[in-house]
Design a protein around this motif. Structure first.
Motif, PDB file in Angstrom:
ATOM      1  N   GLY A   1      -1.146  19.845  -4.149  1.00 37.02           N
ATOM      2  CA  GLY A   1      -1.579  18.506  -4.522  1.00 37.02           C
ATOM      3  C   GLY A   1      -2.157  18.499  -5.919  1.00 37.02           C
ATOM      4  O   GLY A   1      -2.166  19.516  -6.630  1.00 37.02           O
ATOM      5  N   GLY A   2      -2.676  17.341  -6.316  1.00 37.84           N
ATOM      6  CA  GLY A   2      -3.227  17.167  -7.653  1.00 37.84           C
ATOM      7  C   GLY A   2      -2.197  16.532  -8.566  1.00 37.84           C
ATOM      8  O   GLY A   2      -1.042  16.987  -8.636  1.00 37.84           O
ATOM      9  N   SER A   3      -2.586  15.481  -9.266  1.00 39.46           N
ATOM     10  CA  SER A   3      -1.625  14.711 -10.051  1.00 39.46           C
ATOM     11  C   SER A   3      -0.908  15.558 -11.097  1.00 39.46           C
ATOM     12  O   SER A   3       0.316  15.446 -11.259  1.00 39.46           O
ATOM     13  N   SER A   4      -1.629  16.395 -11.821  1.00 39.61           N
ATOM     14  CA  SER A   4      -0.986  17.189 -12.864  1.00 39.61           C
ATOM     15  C   SER A   4      -0.008  18.201 -12.285  1.00 39.61           C
ATOM     16  O   SER A   4       1.094  18.392 -12.812  1.00 39.61           O
ATOM     17  N   ALA A   5      -0.405  18.865 -11.210  1.00 36.88           N
ATOM     18  CA  ALA A   5       0.505  19.810 -10.568  1.00 36.88           C
ATOM     19  C   ALA A   5       1.738  19.090 -10.040  1.00 36.88           C
ATOM     20  O   ALA A   5       2.871  19.588 -10.156  1.00 36.88           O
ATOM     21  N   ASN A   6       1.552  17.900  -9.462  1.00 41.20           N
ATOM     22  CA  ASN A   6       2.689  17.137  -8.950  1.00 41.20           C
ATOM     23  C   ASN A   6       3.654  16.751 -10.068  1.00 41.20           C
ATOM     24  O   ASN A   6       4.877  16.790  -9.897  1.00 41.20           O
ATOM     25  N   ILE A   7       3.112  16.350 -11.214  1.00 39.02           N
ATOM     26  CA  ILE A   7       3.968  16.027 -12.359  1.00 39.02           C
ATOM     27  C   ILE A   7       4.762  17.261 -12.780  1.00 39.02           C
ATOM     28  O   ILE A   7       5.953  17.181 -13.100  1.00 39.02           O
ATOM     29  N   GLY A   8       4.100  18.425 -12.758  1.00 41.72           N
ATOM     30  CA  GLY A   8       4.792  19.662 -13.079  1.00 41.72           C
ATOM     31  C   GLY A   8       5.956  19.933 -12.154  1.00 41.72           C
ATOM     32  O   GLY A   8       7.050  20.312 -12.592  1.00 41.72           O
ATOM     33  N   VAL A   9       5.747  19.723 -10.854  1.00 42.91           N
ATOM     34  CA  VAL A   9       6.823  19.920  -9.888  1.00 42.91           C
ATOM     35  C   VAL A   9       7.974  18.962 -10.183  1.00 42.91           C
ATOM     36  O   VAL A   9       9.157  19.345 -10.172  1.00 42.91           O
ATOM     37  N   ALA A  10       7.630  17.695 -10.435  1.00 42.26           N
ATOM     38  CA  ALA A  10       8.663  16.700 -10.721  1.00 42.26           C
ATOM     39  C   ALA A  10       9.492  17.097 -11.936  1.00 42.26           C
ATOM     40  O   ALA A  10      10.725  16.949 -11.941  1.00 42.26           O
ATOM     41  N   LEU A  11       8.848  17.602 -12.985  1.00 38.77           N
ATOM     42  CA  LEU A  11       9.564  18.019 -14.179  1.00 38.77           C
ATOM     43  C   LEU A  11      10.469  19.221 -13.914  1.00 38.77           C
ATOM     44  O   LEU A  11      11.641  19.243 -14.316  1.00 38.77           O
ATOM     45  N   VAL A  12       9.933  20.225 -13.246  1.00 36.93           N
ATOM     46  CA  VAL A  12      10.710  21.441 -12.989  1.00 36.93           C
ATOM     47  C   VAL A  12      11.925  21.127 -12.117  1.00 36.93           C
ATOM     48  O   VAL A  12      13.032  21.637 -12.359  1.00 36.93           O
ATOM     49  N   ARG A  13      11.744  20.274 -11.133  1.00 39.86           N
ATOM     50  CA  ARG A  13      12.862  19.947 -10.243  1.00 39.86           C
ATOM     51  C   ARG A  13      13.950  19.139 -10.946  1.00 39.86           C
ATOM     52  O   ARG A  13      15.077  19.066 -10.460  1.00 39.86           O
ATOM     53  N   GLN A  14      13.605  18.561 -12.086  1.00 39.02           N
ATOM     54  CA  GLN A  14      14.624  17.827 -12.832  1.00 39.02           C
ATOM     55  C   GLN A  14      15.018  18.550 -14.118  1.00 39.02           C
ATOM     56  O   GLN A  14      15.366  17.940 -15.117  1.00 39.02           O
ATOM     57  N   GLY A  15      14.935  19.867 -14.055  1.00 33.37           N
ATOM     58  CA  GLY A  15      15.537  20.680 -15.094  1.00 33.37           C
ATOM     59  C   GLY A  15      14.664  21.076 -16.256  1.00 33.37           C
ATOM     60  O   GLY A  15      15.143  21.712 -17.205  1.00 33.37           O
ATOM     61  N   CYS A  16      13.377  20.741 -16.214  1.00 34.76           N
ATOM     62  CA  CYS A  16      12.464  21.096 -17.302  1.00 34.76           C
ATOM     63  C   CYS A  16      11.643  22.321 -16.924  1.00 34.76           C
ATOM     64  O   CYS A  16      11.723  22.824 -15.803  1.00 34.76           O
ATOM     65  N   SER A  17      10.844  22.795 -17.854  1.00 35.66           N
ATOM     66  CA  SER A  17       9.861  23.840 -17.559  1.00 35.66           C
ATOM     67  C   SER A  17       8.477  23.280 -17.852  1.00 35.66           C
ATOM     68  O   SER A  17       8.331  22.371 -18.668  1.00 35.66           O
ATOM     69  N   ALA A  18       7.475  23.812 -17.165  1.00 34.33           N
ATOM     70  CA  ALA A  18       6.119  23.284 -17.307  1.00 34.33           C
ATOM     71  C   ALA A  18       5.105  24.391 -17.105  1.00 34.33           C
ATOM     72  O   ALA A  18       5.222  25.202 -16.184  1.00 34.33           O
ATOM     73  N   ASP A  19       4.100  24.411 -17.988  1.00 32.07           N
ATOM     74  CA  ASP A  19       2.950  25.303 -17.854  1.00 32.07           C
ATOM     75  C   ASP A  19       1.723  24.439 -17.608  1.00 32.07           C
ATOM     76  O   ASP A  19       1.558  23.385 -18.241  1.00 32.07           O
ATOM     77  N   LEU A  20       0.852  24.892 -16.727  1.00 34.74           N
ATOM     78  CA  LEU A  20      -0.348  24.148 -16.369  1.00 34.74           C
ATOM     79  C   LEU A  20      -1.589  24.830 -16.928  1.00 34.74           C
ATOM     80  O   LEU A  20      -1.697  26.056 -16.902  1.00 34.74           O
ATOM     81  N   VAL A  21      -2.519  24.020 -17.421  1.00 34.88           N
ATOM     82  CA  VAL A  21      -3.829  24.509 -17.848  1.00 34.88           C
ATOM     83  C   VAL A  21      -4.870  23.847 -16.949  1.00 34.88           C
ATOM     84  O   VAL A  21      -5.004  22.618 -16.937  1.00 34.88           O
ATOM     85  N   THR A  22      -5.613  24.650 -16.188  1.00 33.82           N
ATOM     86  CA  THR A  22      -6.646  24.103 -15.306  1.00 33.82           C
ATOM     87  C   THR A  22      -7.491  25.246 -14.759  1.00 33.82           C
ATOM     88  O   THR A  22      -7.312  26.408 -15.138  1.00 33.82           O
ATOM     89  N   CYS A  23      -8.405  24.922 -13.860  1.00 33.87           N
ATOM     90  CA  CYS A  23      -9.169  25.925 -13.121  1.00 33.87           C
ATOM     91  C   CYS A  23      -9.021  25.667 -11.631  1.00 33.87           C
ATOM     92  O   CYS A  23      -8.929  24.510 -11.192  1.00 33.87           O
ATOM     93  N   VAL A  24      -9.004  26.745 -10.853  1.00 37.10           N
ATOM     94  CA  VAL A  24      -9.008  26.654  -9.396  1.00 37.10           C
ATOM     95  C   VAL A  24     -10.146  27.509  -8.867  1.00 37.10           C
ATOM     96  O   VAL A  24     -10.650  28.397  -9.566  1.00 37.10           O
ATOM     97  N   SER A  25     -10.547  27.258  -7.653  1.00 36.88           N
ATOM     98  CA  SER A  25     -11.652  28.026  -7.068  1.00 36.88           C
ATOM     99  C   SER A  25     -11.194  29.426  -6.695  1.00 36.88           C
ATOM    100  O   SER A  25     -10.041  29.650  -6.295  1.00 36.88           O
ATOM    101  N   ASP A  26     -12.115  30.367  -6.842  1.00 33.77           N
ATOM    102  CA  ASP A  26     -11.818  31.767  -6.541  1.00 33.77           C
ATOM    103  C   ASP A  26     -12.031  32.006  -5.054  1.00 33.77           C
ATOM    104  O   ASP A  26     -12.969  32.685  -4.623  1.00 33.77           O
ATOM    105  N   ASP A  27     -11.146  31.422  -4.274  1.00 33.96           N
ATOM    106  CA  ASP A  27     -11.208  31.554  -2.821  1.00 33.96           C
ATOM    107  C   ASP A  27      -9.811  31.312  -2.249  1.00 33.96           C
ATOM    108  O   ASP A  27      -8.834  31.176  -3.010  1.00 33.96           O
ATOM    109  N   ALA A  28      -9.707  31.252  -0.932  1.00 34.79           N
ATOM    110  CA  ALA A  28      -8.396  31.126  -0.294  1.00 34.79           C
ATOM    111  C   ALA A  28      -7.677  29.838  -0.681  1.00 34.79           C
ATOM    112  O   ALA A  28      -6.448  29.823  -0.829  1.00 34.79           O
ATOM    113  N   ILE A  29      -8.422  28.742  -0.858  1.00 36.84           N
ATOM    114  CA  ILE A  29      -7.794  27.470  -1.204  1.00 36.84           C
ATOM    115  C   ILE A  29      -7.267  27.520  -2.637  1.00 36.84           C
ATOM    116  O   ILE A  29      -6.164  27.047  -2.932  1.00 36.84           O
ATOM    117  N   GLY A  30      -8.046  28.122  -3.533  1.00 36.48           N
ATOM    118  CA  GLY A  30      -7.563  28.300  -4.897  1.00 36.48           C
ATOM    119  C   GLY A  30      -6.324  29.171  -4.948  1.00 36.48           C
ATOM    120  O   GLY A  30      -5.377  28.892  -5.690  1.00 36.48           O
TER     121      GLY A  30
END
Length: 319
Positions: A38-67
């Motif tokens: 989930g997450g809007s930026s990650a979702n946009i990344g998926v949408a781009l990659v699935r339509q033939g583009c490449s995408a790199d994400l800049v963000t932070c995630v928690s240092d745990d199982a959910i991250g």
């Protein structure tokens, strides 16, 4: 606005979505849930990659199982995460519990101590900007510090590298300390962007008057591309003194979520492929229609082949 290449840099969050299962189930009556990225930026990344583009994400995630779940999902979808940093302490990944139903739909968002708000200027400075098709981000990234300062620094770096800045207003009141702060910050972000995408309510908020959102969109379009979305009434696209009116593709919606992220991915992928502006907006609209008719957001994003088949089989967009 023309894009050079198909490699995008996206700044913003990646999280976990829970969906009550089977579709149509109310959250309070659910006996089981399915999970996905989930997450809007990650979702946009998926949408781009699935339509033939490449995408790199800049963000932070928690240092745990959910991250780590979010990291594994980014790998699954082929989104670059060299600039995704894990943070410890009390920071936690965002979590959304989202129903696959339209009537009386409920989405419950958990954003207390959000890990993505820990993104710093150093995080965005470590990324490469030169040669990208565009920098893409959404309004949520500006809702708190140090993420806000980092996002504005990313805008500066994109400008210095000569790549377009694409900004989805994506106003989420629950993320902000006050409407006044949100209006000031989002207005500043709009004025720095080369392309702004938002709905009528979001532009009204930026204008400080919900009845003047269209006026705000037209004003901002004086020297940039603006897409003013109007839900079932389609969109108005303003660019270089022209206004393009487009409708929507009618589908049997299962849920109201994911449309904006899918629109952005479909729209940008079309521009990157060299399609004209009107066609790109229509392909974004078709991508949005597909996602609201499917379960989930990230897993619902269409491939290019999916999109071509959908547009061939469905009647033209309606207003």
């Amino acid at each position: 606005m023309k894009l050079s290449g198909t490699d995008f840099l996206i700044v913003g969050r990646a999280g976990m979505d829970f969906y009550p299962d089977p579709p149509g189930t109310r959250t309070e009556e659910a006996g089981r849930f399915v999970s996905c990225l989930g997450g809007s930026s990650a979702n946009i990344g998926v949408a781009l990659v699935r339509q033939g583009c490449s995408a790199d994400l800049v963000t932070c995630v928690s240092d745990d199982a959910i991250g780590r779940f979010a990291l594994n999902q980014l790998d699954h979808y082929g989104i670059g995460r060299a600039h995704v940093r894990s943070v410890g302490g009390e920071a936690r990944n965002s979590l959304a519990v989202v129903e696959t139903r339209v009537e009386d739909h409920q989405s419950v968002i958990y954003r207390n101590g959000a890990a993505d708000f820990e993104m710093t200027i150093a995080d965005v400075e470590a990324a490469t900007y030169a040669g990208r098709a565009a920098l893409v981000t959404t309004g949520t990234v500006f809702a708190a510090e140090p993420s806000r300062g980092a996002a504005f620094r990313a805008f500066e770096l994109a400008r210095a590298a000569g790549i377009p800045i694409v900004f989805d207003v994506d106003y989420r009141p629950y993320s902000w300390p006050s409407p006044e702060v949100a209006s000031e910050v989002l207005t500043r972000a709009c004025e720095m962007a080369d392309c702004i995408v938002g709905n009528d309510v979001e532009f009204g908020f930026v204008a400080g008057d919900y009845d003047r959102g269209l006026d705000a969109a037209r004003r901002l379009a004086a020297d940039r591309l603006v897409i003013y979305k109007m839900g079932e009434h389609g969109a108005r696209t303003f660019h270089e003194g022209q206004e393009i009116r487009t409708g929507i593709y009618r589908t049997e919606a299962l849920k109201p979520t994911g449309a904006g992220d899918s629109f952005m991915g479909g729209f940008l992928a079309a521009l990157a492929a060299g399609r004209d502006l009107r066609d790109a907006v229509l392909r974004g609209s078709a991508s949005a229609a597909m996602v609201v008719a499917r379960v989930g957001c990230a897993p619902a994003m269409p491939t290019t082949d999916d999109l071509e088949a959908f547009m061939a089989d469905h009647p033209g967009p309606t207003e």
